[in-house]
Enzyme design. Structure first.
Site, mmCIF file in Angstrom:
data_model
loop_
_atom_site.group_PDB
_atom_site.id
_atom_site.type_symbol
_atom_site.label_atom_id
_atom_site.label_comp_id
_atom_site.label_asym_id
_atom_site.label_seq_id
_atom_site.Cartn_x
_atom_site.Cartn_y
_atom_site.Cartn_z
ATOM 1 N N TYR A 33 0.822 -1.204 0.000
ATOM 2 C CA TYR A 33 0.000 0.000 0.000
ATOM 3 C C TYR A 33 0.850 1.246 0.000
ATOM 4 O O TYR A 33 2.061 1.185 0.218
ATOM 5 C CB TYR A 33 -0.978 -0.010 1.183
ATOM 6 C CG TYR A 33 -0.367 0.325 2.537
ATOM 7 C CD1 TYR A 33 0.487 -0.562 3.183
ATOM 8 C CD2 TYR A 33 -0.647 1.536 3.161
ATOM 9 C CE1 TYR A 33 1.024 -0.250 4.422
ATOM 10 C CE2 TYR A 33 -0.108 1.851 4.408
ATOM 11 C CZ TYR A 33 0.728 0.961 5.028
ATOM 12 O OH TYR A 33 1.264 1.272 6.251
ATOM 13 N N LYS B 71 6.475 -1.995 2.017
ATOM 14 C CA LYS B 71 5.263 -1.423 2.639
ATOM 15 C C LYS B 71 4.087 -2.384 2.450
ATOM 16 O O LYS B 71 3.188 -2.140 1.649
ATOM 17 C CB LYS B 71 4.970 -0.034 2.044
ATOM 18 C CG LYS B 71 4.073 0.825 2.942
ATOM 19 C CD LYS B 71 4.131 2.276 2.521
ATOM 20 C CE LYS B 71 3.126 3.156 3.223
ATOM 21 N NZ LYS B 71 3.215 3.172 4.684
ATOM 22 N N GLU C 112 11.669 2.698 14.393
ATOM 23 C CA GLU C 112 10.777 3.744 13.879
ATOM 24 C C GLU C 112 9.494 3.734 14.704
ATOM 25 O O GLU C 112 9.356 2.931 15.634
ATOM 26 C CB GLU C 112 10.471 3.522 12.382
ATOM 27 C CG GLU C 112 9.859 2.174 12.078
ATOM 28 C CD GLU C 112 9.716 1.887 10.576
ATOM 29 O OE1 GLU C 112 9.682 2.812 9.759
ATOM 30 O OE2 GLU C 112 9.617 0.686 10.248
ATOM 31 N N LEU D 185 10.978 1.398 7.252
ATOM 32 C CA LEU D 185 10.452 1.810 5.957
ATOM 33 C C LEU D 185 11.169 3.095 5.544
ATOM 34 O O LEU D 185 11.361 4.002 6.360
ATOM 35 C CB LEU D 185 8.949 2.074 6.063
ATOM 36 C CG LEU D 185 8.303 2.426 4.716
ATOM 37 C CD1 LEU D 185 8.181 1.186 3.843
ATOM 38 C CD2 LEU D 185 6.933 3.056 4.919
HETATM 39 N N1 PDD Z 1 2.718 5.028 7.276
HETATM 40 N N2 PDD Z 1 7.398 3.855 8.818
HETATM 41 C C1 PDD Z 1 6.280 3.113 8.811
HETATM 42 C C2 PDD Z 1 6.287 1.782 9.484
HETATM 43 C C3 PDD Z 1 5.114 3.589 8.149
HETATM 44 O O1 PDD Z 1 4.006 2.845 8.127
HETATM 45 C C4 PDD Z 1 5.155 4.863 7.534
HETATM 46 C C5 PDD Z 1 3.962 5.418 6.800
HETATM 47 C C6 PDD Z 1 6.350 5.612 7.603
HETATM 48 C C7 PDD Z 1 6.482 6.967 6.974
HETATM 49 O O2 PDD Z 1 6.483 6.883 5.560
HETATM 50 P P1 PDD Z 1 5.955 8.098 4.657
HETATM 51 O O3 PDD Z 1 6.741 9.306 5.087
HETATM 52 O O4 PDD Z 1 6.243 7.689 3.296
HETATM 53 O O5 PDD Z 1 4.484 8.255 4.991
HETATM 54 C C8 PDD Z 1 7.449 5.065 8.238
HETATM 55 C C9 PDD Z 1 1.513 5.489 6.603
HETATM 56 C C10 PDD Z 1 1.330 6.965 6.654
HETATM 57 C C11 PDD Z 1 0.321 4.712 7.159
HETATM 58 O O6 PDD Z 1 0.495 3.530 7.362
HETATM 59 O O7 PDD Z 1 -0.747 5.288 7.350
#
Ligand code: PDD
Length: 284
Positions: A32, A147, A179, A204
């Site tokens: 996703y 992801k 994270e 991620l």
């Molecule tokens: N989550 N680390 C994890 C485990 C994440 O699920 C996400 C993003 C990030 C940040 O990635 P980005 O800057 O590309 O959003 C880091 C999304 C927002 C979610 O699951 O809703």
């Protein structure tokens, strides 16, 4: 009622359905992306497309749609649902097949679903107040660089953090922060250096992370991409997270202990403003 995209059709959310045999449902066999919308435009769309393709590639999931196809769907959903500010969720699964641990034939059509979530992102109460985090052991699998929709453990970790009075979890592997449950984690040292975990299979690669680190370097801030321990985080002068849904989110408490003076710090506030301004300029 929202309009949702399901496998080529734009349907009302109550009619948006996928099969019980979908591999996303049975095996979490899907990936996703979450892209933010500001002023009715998509933030860092090319970055999200590039990461989507990497995730698909790592799972040997061929995907026939082009970035232009995906852009057109995102844009139509923004217009039809009148989203000025919010998120677009995109999920691709390996498709519908008889339950079997082996992957189905490559020609199995992918399941593709997108939906919108209207949400104020810039004027955020959490950002004004700062978030509290609690550390939770990182028990996720070792391919957190992909992801996938396998989000049960992050969900459990966030529940655990909330039961301890915090807003979110910071995940810890061998004493070091990887994270947040759905964001990247940062601390700021006394000399102003920003420290965040280096990229590897245990985190991620955030699209927001990349843009925020670029802003920080342009602003001549010192950045170190390396692991940091919970003890080091507790002694930091500031902490924050980044994600598509939170942008730059100050963290004011870790495990019940105030970070700095317990208020959102200047580095996080400055980076949040600069990041939002840059993204508004570049959104498409
Ligand atoms: N989550 N680390 C994890 C485990 C994440 O699920 C996400 C993003 C990030 C940040 O990635 P980005 O800057 O590309 O959003 C880091 C999304 C927002 C979610 O699951 O809703």
């Amino acid at each position: 009622m929202r309009t949702v995209y399901v496998n080529g059709d734009y349907v009302s959310e109550e009619d948006a359905k996928v099969s019980v045999f979908d591999r996303g449902f049975l095996f979490a066999d899907g990936v996703y992306e979450v892209t933010s919308v500001l002023d009715g435009k998509l933030v860092d769309f090319p970055g999200h497309c590039a990461r989507l393709r990497r995730s698909l590639g790592e799972l040997a999931m061929g995907f026939p749609m082009s970035d232009e196809d995906l852009l057109a769907i995102h844009r139509r959903l923004v217009v039809e649902n009148q989203i000025q500010e919010g998120l677009i969720y995109l999920q691709v699964t390996r498709g519908v097949a008889e339950r079997d641990f082996l992957f189905p034939p490559e020609e199995t059509p992918r399941t593709v679903v997108l939906f919108t979530q209207a949400k104020p992102l810039i004027e955020s109460a959490s950002a004004a107040r700062g978030q509290k985090v609690a550390t939770v052991e990182d028990l996720r699998w070792s391919r957190c660089d992909i992801k996938t929709v396998q989000l049960l453990y992050p969900s459990m970790a966030k529940m655990e953090a909330q039961s301890r009075g915090a807003d979110d979890a910071w995940l810890v592997r061998e004493g070091e922060v990887t994270e947040g449950s759905s964001n990247n984690a940062y601390i700021v040292l006394e000399d102003g250096t920003i420290v965040t975990r280096d990229l590897s299979n245990v985190i991620l690669s955030g699209i927001t992370r990349r843009a925020v680190l670029k802003c920080a370097r342009t602003l001549q801030m010192k950045v170190m991409e390396r692991a940091f321990s919970v003890e080091e985080a507790l002694m930091a002068v500031e902490a924050f997270t980044t994600s598509a849904s939170g942008f730059v989110m100050p963290v004011v408490e870790i495990d019940g202990q105030k970070i700095g003076d317990g208020m959102p710090g200047p580095t996080a506030k400055h980076l949040r403003e600069v990041y939002i301004a840059e993204m508004r300029k570049a959104a498409i």
